[in-house]
Design an enzyme around this catalytic site. Structure first.
Site, PDB file in Angstrom:
ATOM      1  N   ALA A  44      37.525  16.639  44.670  1.00  0.00           N
ATOM      2  CA  ALA A  44      36.893  17.634  45.536  1.00  0.00           C
ATOM      3  C   ALA A  44      36.640  17.085  46.935  1.00  0.00           C
ATOM      4  O   ALA A  44      36.024  16.033  47.094  1.00  0.00           O
ATOM      5  CB  ALA A  44      35.573  18.097  44.928  1.00  0.00           C
ATOM      6  N   GLY A  49      32.964  10.064  47.113  1.00  0.00           N
ATOM      7  CA  GLY A  49      34.120   9.263  46.708  1.00  0.00           C
ATOM      8  C   GLY A  49      35.419   9.766  47.308  1.00  0.00           C
ATOM      9  O   GLY A  49      36.236   8.986  47.805  1.00  0.00           O
ATOM     10  N   CYS A  50      35.607  11.072  47.287  1.00  0.00           N
ATOM     11  CA  CYS A  50      36.847  11.650  47.809  1.00  0.00           C
ATOM     12  C   CYS A  50      36.928  11.492  49.328  1.00  0.00           C
ATOM     13  O   CYS A  50      38.007  11.303  49.884  1.00  0.00           O
ATOM     14  CB  CYS A  50      36.959  13.116  47.410  1.00  0.00           C
ATOM     15  SG  CYS A  50      37.036  13.333  45.615  1.00  0.00           S
ATOM     16  N   THR A  51      35.784  11.558  49.993  1.00  0.00           N
ATOM     17  CA  THR A  51      35.762  11.340  51.442  1.00  0.00           C
ATOM     18  C   THR A  51      36.140   9.896  51.748  1.00  0.00           C
ATOM     19  O   THR A  51      36.987   9.637  52.617  1.00  0.00           O
ATOM     20  CB  THR A  51      34.379  11.695  52.021  1.00  0.00           C
ATOM     21  OG1 THR A  51      34.126  13.080  51.765  1.00  0.00           O
ATOM     22  CG2 THR A  51      34.327  11.430  53.519  1.00  0.00           C
ATOM     23  N   THR A  54      39.927   9.454  51.130  1.00  0.00           N
ATOM     24  CA  THR A  54      40.760  10.155  52.109  1.00  0.00           C
ATOM     25  C   THR A  54      40.689   9.476  53.475  1.00  0.00           C
ATOM     26  O   THR A  54      41.717   9.291  54.138  1.00  0.00           O
ATOM     27  CB  THR A  54      40.354  11.642  52.176  1.00  0.00           C
ATOM     28  OG1 THR A  54      40.548  12.209  50.873  1.00  0.00           O
ATOM     29  CG2 THR A  54      41.188  12.405  53.189  1.00  0.00           C
TER      30      THR A  54
END
Length: 168
Positions: A44, A49-51, A54
């Site tokens: 998401a 974590g995804c930020t 990315t």
């Protein structure tokens, strides 16, 4: 029931998904534009974590491109959310939307996973490298967000710049 996984040497399943601006983007186009493509799947946009993952890919993008790799991120987020995520963090590579999870399921990146000891259905953080001929030369599942890009770069023999120290 466990989720079937892709393996090195298999042909990557074809996909066409909307990018953050709603434009259809296919795996074939990404290969044509880049040669090899690193496809990473994250649960998401806008989550810590995804930020981290990315932004780490964005920071390593030039070195990955110099090594002949295009980069694309795929999540179940809608294009509008991906556009906000891209704009907020200055992401310059494509972020693709798979809200019905068709591609994620075909790639083995959606299914049963353990979350705090419980088995749940969800996105399995994964990374793949698709060669110019469409075959997979890497298929990694259940990767961690932090340090993931450095690990992938090391496996691919790509030198990354030293991270800037956070002064302060």
């Amino acid at each position: 029931m466990s989720t079937p996984r892709l393996e090195v040497g298999q042909t990557a399943p074809a996909f066409t998904l909307p990018d953050a601006d709603g434009n259809p983007t296919s795996l074939d186009e990404l290969i044509a534009d880049n040669g090899k493509v690193l496809v990473y799947v994250y649960p998401a946009a806008m989550t810590p974590g995804c930020t981290t993952e990315t932004v780490d890919f964005e920071n390593a993008l030039q070195q990955l491109r110099d090594a002949g790799l295009g980069v694309v991120g795929v999540s179940p987020d809608k294009p509008e959310k991906l556009a906000r995520f891209r704009d907020k963090h200055g992401i310059t590579f494509p972020l693709l939307s798979d809200p019905d999870k068709t591609m994620l399921t075909e790639w083995g990146a959606f299914g049963e996973k353990k979350n705090y000891g419980k088995v749940v259905m969800g996105v399995i953080r994964s990374t793949f490298v698709v060669e110019a001929d469409g075959t997979l030369s890497m298929a990694r599942y259940n990767v961690r967000a932090k340090g993931h890009v450095a690990m992938i770069a090391k496996l691919l023999g790509v030198e990354l710049p030293e991270p800037e120290s956070a002064e302060g």
